[in-house]
Enzyme design. Structure first.
Site, PDB file in Angstrom:
ATOM      1  N   HIS A  34      34.651 -32.658 -18.284  1.00 43.52           N
ATOM      2  CA  HIS A  34      33.427 -31.859 -18.418  1.00 43.52           C
ATOM      3  C   HIS A  34      32.694 -32.343 -19.662  1.00 43.52           C
ATOM      4  CE1 HIS A  34      30.892 -28.251 -17.749  1.00 43.52           C
ATOM      5  NE2 HIS A  34      30.679 -28.388 -19.045  1.00 43.52           N
ATOM      6  N   CYS A  35      31.447 -32.756 -19.480  1.00 39.34           N
ATOM      7  CA  CYS A  35      30.661 -33.302 -20.582  1.00 39.34           C
ATOM      8  C   CYS A  35      29.575 -32.309 -20.980  1.00 39.34           C
ATOM      9  CB  CYS A  35      30.024 -34.630 -20.181  1.00 39.34           C
ATOM     10  SG  CYS A  35      29.006 -35.368 -21.485  1.00 39.34           S
ATOM     11  N   PRO A  36      29.632 -31.751 -22.188  1.00 41.52           N
ATOM     12  CA  PRO A  36      28.591 -30.794 -22.601  1.00 41.52           C
ATOM     13  C   PRO A  36      27.222 -31.440 -22.746  1.00 41.52           C
ATOM     14  CG  PRO A  36      30.024 -31.330 -24.447  1.00 41.52           C
ATOM     15  CD  PRO A  36      30.659 -31.938 -23.240  1.00 41.52           C
TER      16      PRO A  36
ATOM     17  N   ASN B  96      27.612 -30.440 -17.435  1.00 43.86           N
ATOM     18  CA  ASN B  96      28.192 -30.486 -16.099  1.00 43.86           C
ATOM     19  C   ASN B  96      29.511 -31.243 -16.142  1.00 43.86           C
ATOM     20  OD1 ASN B  96      28.401 -30.011 -13.383  1.00 43.86           O
ATOM     21  ND2 ASN B  96      26.764 -31.400 -12.775  1.00 43.86           N
TER      22      ASN B  96
END
Length: 308
Positions: A159-161, A165
């Protein structure tokens, strides 16, 4: 039959949902076609702040390159060529960012762990399926639950802030393009900064910019720092993603040292499965498959995402 050890770490054994359960299966059993017509967006405060910061930093870089370095230049073709290249890279980077952020990464439908759904699977005797106790869904192989998206994601990498997403099966190609275009635009900005410093020093800071020398120096220094940080981060992420695709192993699977139970697609086969089709310039295009969707607010329960 006992499930494999690495699946036991992800899944608890719970009975399937029954008609007496309180889970609202009617609101979460939408068809795949209905899901495809929605724009995916995660309502996470940290992720939304990081996404806005990403856009602001790219806009700042474009402002400095265009108004501080290129427009004051006396070389017309130097300004035109570099302006077109940098702005094209910025547009492609931001478009890839939007596609990554607004594309369903491969979420498994909520609440499909019902007896009716199990019967429709036509499982063989002794065949094992896994249920996620957090989102009440039948968990496909290589899917992992994201605590931020509140969903199980197929082939979840992480999960990449910064894109607000998960990076998963359906949006990994856009994330790879985002990291690539940001890295290229950062290199271009650093080169232009170096040339601008040389030009200003030789001209003793007279007429090298429409701004005063102190403001020009501050703007260029901040752009250099931003370019170095962005390039370092995105270049590492780009290399990591390409390695994961070529080895057909997600970052989560690598960190958990999960033994592959699937047939691996190595090197070009992995690239083809992510980017689609044989190698072509379409691999570099973040607009492939894009279509406008009808804007319609659809409030949902039990999760942070909403659809339009």
């Amino acid at each position: 039959m006992q499930p494999s050890g690495h699946r036991l770490r992800d899944v608890e054994h719970h009975p399937l949902l029954t008609d007496s359960d309180n889970y609202d299966s009617a609101s979460s059993s939408s068809s795949e076609a209905d899901v495809a017509d929605r724009v995916w967006f995660i309502r996470d405060g940290c992720g939304m702040v990081c996404a806005v910061m990403t856009w602001l930093l790219v806009v700042y870089a474009d402002f400095v390159v265009t108004f501080v370095m290129l427009l004051p230049s006396k070389d017309f073709w130097y300004s035109v060529v570099n302006g077109v290249i940098f702005n094209c890279l910025a547009v492609l980077a931001l478009s890839s960012h939007l596609r990554t952020m607004l594309t369903d990464p491969g979420a498994v439908p909520k609440g499909n762990a019902t007896k009716e759904y199990m019967e429709s699977l036509q499982l063989k005797p002794g065949e094992v399926v896994y249920k996620c106790p957090k989102c009440c869904c039948i968990k496909p192989e290589r899917a992992h639950h994201c605590s931020i998206c509140k969903r199980c994601i197929r082939k979840m990498d992480h999960h990449c802030p910064w894109v607000n997403n998960c990076v998963g099966e359906k949006n990994q190609r856009f994330f790879v393009l985002f990291t690539m275009y940001i890295a290229l635009s950062s290199v271009h900005a650093l080169i232009l900064c170096g040339l601008q410093f040389i030009s200003c020093v030789r001209g003793q800071w007279t007429e090298c910019s429409g701004f005063s020398p102190p403001i020009t120096v501050i703007l260029l220094i901040f752009l250099c720092l931003e370019g170095l940080l962005f390039f370092t981060f995105t270049a590492v992420m780009f290399g990591t993603q390409i390695h994961s695709i070529c080895s057909d192993e997600t970052e989560i699977e690598r960190l958990k040292s999960e033994k592959p139970t699937w047939e691996r697609r190595l090197r070009w086969e992995g690239m083809k499965s992510v980017f689609g089709g044989p190698p072509s310039l379409l691999w570099m295009n973040p607009f492939v498959g894009f279509r406008f969707r009808r804007l319609q607010l659809r409030p949902r329960k039990g999760g942070p995402e909403f659809s339009v």
